[in-house]
Design a protein around this motif. Structure first.
Motif, PDB file in Angstrom:
ATOM      1  N   ALA A 555     -19.249 -45.120 -47.430  1.00 53.37           N
ATOM      2  CA  ALA A 555     -20.772 -45.883 -47.566  1.00 53.37           C
ATOM      3  C   ALA A 555     -22.444 -45.052 -48.327  1.00 53.37           C
ATOM      4  CB  ALA A 555     -20.804 -46.659 -46.342  1.00 53.37           C
ATOM      5  N   ARG A 556     -22.282 -43.228 -47.826  1.00 52.77           N
ATOM      6  CA  ARG A 556     -23.120 -43.289 -48.557  1.00 52.77           C
ATOM      7  C   ARG A 556     -23.606 -41.931 -49.058  1.00 52.77           C
ATOM      8  NH1 ARG A 556     -26.841 -44.848 -45.117  1.00 52.77           N
ATOM      9  NH2 ARG A 556     -25.763 -46.053 -42.755  1.00 52.77           N
ATOM     10  N   GLU A 558     -20.651 -42.788 -51.611  1.00 55.46           N
ATOM     11  CA  GLU A 558     -20.264 -43.562 -52.970  1.00 55.46           C
ATOM     12  C   GLU A 558     -18.675 -43.153 -53.124  1.00 55.46           C
ATOM     13  OE1 GLU A 558     -22.260 -45.428 -55.512  1.00 55.46           O
ATOM     14  OE2 GLU A 558     -24.184 -46.242 -53.645  1.00 55.46           O
ATOM     15  N   GLU A 748     -26.550 -51.701 -49.765  1.00 55.44           N
ATOM     16  CA  GLU A 748     -27.542 -51.499 -49.377  1.00 55.44           C
ATOM     17  C   GLU A 748     -27.769 -51.657 -48.299  1.00 55.44           C
ATOM     18  OE1 GLU A 748     -30.348 -47.882 -48.606  1.00 55.44           O
ATOM     19  OE2 GLU A 748     -29.035 -48.558 -50.292  1.00 55.44           O
ATOM     20  N   ARG A 751     -25.034 -50.562 -45.849  1.00 55.23           N
ATOM     21  CA  ARG A 751     -25.140 -49.061 -45.503  1.00 55.23           C
ATOM     22  C   ARG A 751     -26.718 -48.868 -44.388  1.00 55.23           C
ATOM     23  NH1 ARG A 751     -24.071 -47.196 -51.262  1.00 55.23           N
ATOM     24  NH2 ARG A 751     -26.155 -48.242 -51.959  1.00 55.23           N
ATOM     25  N   ASN A 752     -27.286 -49.999 -44.337  1.00 55.61           N
ATOM     26  CA  ASN A 752     -28.253 -49.787 -43.712  1.00 55.61           C
ATOM     27  C   ASN A 752     -27.622 -50.153 -42.321  1.00 55.61           C
ATOM     28  OD1 ASN A 752     -30.806 -49.046 -45.266  1.00 55.61           O
ATOM     29  ND2 ASN A 752     -31.026 -51.172 -46.169  1.00 55.61           N
ATOM     30  N   ASP A 756     -19.424 -47.849 -42.741  1.00 55.45           N
ATOM     31  CA  ASP A 756     -19.145 -46.061 -43.060  1.00 55.45           C
ATOM     32  C   ASP A 756     -18.294 -46.614 -44.231  1.00 55.45           C
ATOM     33  OD1 ASP A 756     -19.627 -44.377 -40.478  1.00 55.45           O
ATOM     34  OD2 ASP A 756     -17.336 -45.796 -39.515  1.00 55.45           O
TER      35      ASP A 756
END
Length: 786
Positions: A555-556, A558, A748, A751-752, A756
């Motif tokens: 998720a961070r 990619e 987005e 992710r927020n 994970d």
């Protein structure tokens, strides 16, 4: 020889040839042993006549030649004859029991030798005494020998070999004497007499033997009949009965008196019909079976196995009676005689068997057999009166969960309550029965009003959906209903049941708790399903499946962390078939097991071509996990491909814990012990329970795409669920994967929310293995360029 008692109880009359009568031929079986025994057992009764005849004839011969032969010779001859007859008499009497035992060959030989010696002694007078006497003495001697021969044939017929030996020896001696003295005419006459006597011996002995056979068989028959009657009378359930011309009992047996509830002397002379009917019951009020019995007795007709409903001292019983009219020697009717038995218990057993054959033992509802009959009658009625009938198939929703969680005993009690509710809502001309399991059927004889069928279906669904109290458990099940009309939807029982079943499947497919009528289109769907199943079986053999891979990214960063292997099927007959269509079919038919095995093997093989940090996710059906050796299939796939266990992640859904939680948990624990990880897919959409999250250490919880889409649409419930799942996963040291991410905004948002990993069309659609490999190559080139 074998024991004659080993033969059958009746001795058949064999072909009594001359050699068989004389005992010169013996087949060695028990019947021929019995034949010889019957002959010789009669000797003891005939020996007196033989001894008497020999004594008289010896005295006559001694007197005839007293003046011509020395007294010493005469006395010696008479003494020898007396000795051989005495010895023969004793021996003959020892054979009196040969009709009950085996006759030994030595006994037959010894008895014949006695007669041979006797014949040789009787040859002495004609050979040695006659030459010393006159012609008149010779004539008298020939007459004596003829009388002796005829007497032996007549009174010693039980020993044909002995008689034949005596006759032959005496005849031979006589012919020899006459030839020596050139009395040719008398020699010829003597020879003719001897031959005739021998033939007469065989004829008389054959007749005697046949008479003995008939006498023995008759005695045995009488003994068997006596034994059968005695056993019949002593049997507790059977008895003999007899009535006179006024239908009053006579010669009553103790067993019949007991069956009537009277002592023997009390029942004697009382009217039979009065004793077996209700007290003060008039003939016009007799039960049908009693009236039939009274009619047979009145008209003096034979009857056999007549089932009669009798009343004995107020107790109702069932008797089976047989009787025949008796007549005296002048052909006058003198009453009835017969046999009877109490068959009350047998009839009750038969009725119970008949009940079990037509009713369900658990619910007491009509079973499939009776439902078939009722539906057939309803179709016949509809065809005759040009109306309609209907069949409704009812299946319980969520009943399997009750059986799996609380056991079959609780499930059976629930079914009993369901049957009571169904019976309570049905009216006239409606029959409800159980087809088996949790499936019921309702036959409606008059279905001319279609709205009435809809009302019944709604009432069935509403009534069966109300809560049940079973063993202190409050249970909830629903019901689905499918209906078909006859003869519109089928003019045979089988066709109507099949079509109602198709309608029920449609109701179940919609989620349950609904009623669906049969439509012709359902046939097309069923036929398509059948053809699709046949093609699916062929697809396994023809290697028609292919795997596509959808990336799962961090998720961070990619970056690709894994690929989910997804099976696709492009059928030569049906074209591209959606997984949502063939996967459920494969699970219903258990074809998912070989398909899943193939997917596991192919995915592991392909993952070997990826970078070492990239995992492969393989979906596993509940049907696969229930296989006892599933972990061995995983080991085989890893060993064949050379893939490290840490790079394989098995994805399962919550439904595995509904069917057999213990087996599923054991299978997953064995997989985890290998080093593989396990992901829980579609969390929150099925039978969610936090219990299995506590007992099994899942590596990943996958958030269903419906929650992701709901969160993107600002649904507070979806946002709350995702937040709760993420928080729970972190506390349990698990990762989360959000499915169905299709836009940058959704990515987005996820992710927020703290997920994970992300999976969805935004980062890549399912692709063939070549495209998946190119992703790694492109990523490598980007790294080099950077």
């Amino acid at each position: 020889m074998s024991d004659p008692n080993s033969s059958s109880s009746q001795v058949a009359q064999p072909n009594l040839s001359a050699s068989a009568v004389l005992g010169l031929r013996n087949q060695g079986d028990a019947e021929w042993v019995r034949l010889r025994g019957l002959q010789f057992s009669a000797l003891a009764g005939q020996t007196f006549h033989r001894v008497y005849a020999h004594a008289v004839m010896a005295v006559l011969v001694a007197q005839l030649y007293f003046e011509h032969i020395s007294l010493v010779w005469l006395v010696g001859w008479v003494a020898a004859l007396a000795l051989i007859n005495f010895r023969g008499t004793r021996f003959d009497r020892s054979l009196a029991n040969t009709d009950r035992r085996a006759l030994q060959p030595t006994e037959f030989f010894q008895q014949t030798i006695n007669s041979v010696v006797s014949g040789m002694l009787w040859s002495v007078p004609i050979l040695f005494f006659a030459p010393l006497g006159s012609a008149g003495d010779l004539a008298a001697l020939l007459l004596i020998l003829a009388m002796l021969t005829l007497g032996s044939i007549t009174f010693y017929s039980a020993a044909p070999a002995a008689v034949a030996s005596l006759t032959a020896l005496v005849g031979l001696a006589t012919a020899t004497h006459l030839i020596i003295f050139e009395m040719w005419f008398l020699a010829v006459c003597s020879g003719f007499f001897t031959v005739t006597a021998l033939l007469g011996t065989i004829t008389v002995c054959r007749t005697f033997l046949k008479a003995r056979l008939a006498e023995c068989n008759l005695a045995e028959k009488e003994e068997v009949v006596s034994l059968l009657l005695r056993e019949f009378e002593e049997n507790e359930a059977d008895w003999l009965w007899e009535i006179d011309t006024n239908r009053k009992l006579r010669s009553i047996s103790p067993r019949f008196a007991f069956a009537l509830g009277y002592r023997q002397e009390e029942a004697e002379g009382k009217p039979l019909m009065e004793l077996i009917s209700s007290k003060n019951c008039k003939p016009s009020d007799y039960a049908p079976s009693l009236r039939e019995l009274a009619g047979r007795l009145k008209h003096r007709e034979n009857f056999s196995n007549l089932l009669v409903h009798v009343t004995i001292n107020g107790d109702e019983r069932w008797w089976e009676l047989s009787g025949t009219p008796m007549r005296d020697d002048r052909d006058r009717f003198v009453g009835f005689r017969g046999v009877g038995s109490d068959v009350t218990e047998q009839r009750e057993s038969s009725e119970k068997i008949a009940y079990l054959a037509r009713y369900d033992t658990l619910t007491s509802l009509p079973n499939r057999l009776q439902l078939h009959e009722a539906l057939g009658d309803a179709l016949s009625y509809a065809a005759q009166w040009r109306t309609r009938c209907a069949l409704m198939m009812v299946d319980l929703d969520r009943f399997k969960a009750v059986n799996d969680s609380l056991g079959h005993m609780t499930g059976d009690k629930l079914l009993a309550q369901v049957s009571s509710r169904l019976q309570s809502i049905l009216g006239k001309d409606q029959m409800c029965g159980r087809l088996g399991g949790d499936e019921f059927a309702i036959v409606i004889r008059d279905a001319s009003n279609s709205d009435r069928i809809e009302d019944i279906a709604r009432k069935v669904i509403a009534t069966l959906s109300e809560p049940y109290e079973v063993d202190q458990h409050t249970l909830y099940v629903g019901a689905s209903v499918g209906s078909a009309y006859g003869p519109r939807d089928g003019d045979t029982v089988e066709e109507l049941m099949r079509n109602a079943d198709l309608a029920l499947y449609r109701a179940k497919d919609t989620g349950g708790g609904a009623h669906c009528r049969f439509e012709p289109a359902l046939h097309a769907s069923a036929e398509e399903r059948r053809r699709l199943e046949a093609s699916l079986r062929q697809a396994i053999l023809s290697d028609e499946f292919v795997l596509h891979y959808q990336p799962v990214v961090d998720a961070r960063s990619e970056k690709i962390v894994s690929f989910e292997a997804l099976v696709r099927w492009n059928s030569p007959e049906h074209g591209f078939v959606s997984p949502g269509k063939f996967i459920p079919l494969a699970e219903d038919t258990r074809l998912i097991v070989p398909i899943g095995r193939w997917v596991l093997q192919q995915a592991c093989m392909e993952a070997r071509a990826w970078p070492e940090h990239v995992k492969v996710n393989v979906n596993v059906s509940p049907e696969q996990l229930l296989e006892p050796h599933f972990h061995e299939e995983v080991i085989e796939a890893l060993a064949t491909s050379g893939l490290r266990p840490e790079r394989l992640e098995v994805e399962v859904t919550e439904s595995i814990f509904v069917r057999d939680a213990t087996t599923a948990r054991n299978s997953l624990e064995q997989i985890m012990a290998l080093g593989c990880s396990v992901a829980l897919d579609d969390f929150g959409t099925g039978y969610s329970s936090l219990g299995y999250l506590r007992t099994l250490r899942f590596s990943t919880i996958k958030v269903d795409r419906s929650f992701v889409q709901g969160a993107a649409q600002k649904s507070n419930e979806s946002l709350a669920i995702i937040n709760a799942v993420v928080a729970m996963a972190k506390s349990l040291d698990m990762t989360t994967t959000a499915e169905g991410v299709e836009t940058p905004e959704e990515a987005e948002l996820i992710r927020n929310l703290g997920c994970d990993k992300i999976q969805g069309f935004y980062f890549g659609r399912p692709m063939v293995k070549e495209d998946a490999r190119r992703l790694f190559k492109r990523h490598t080139r980007q790294l080099k360029a950077g």
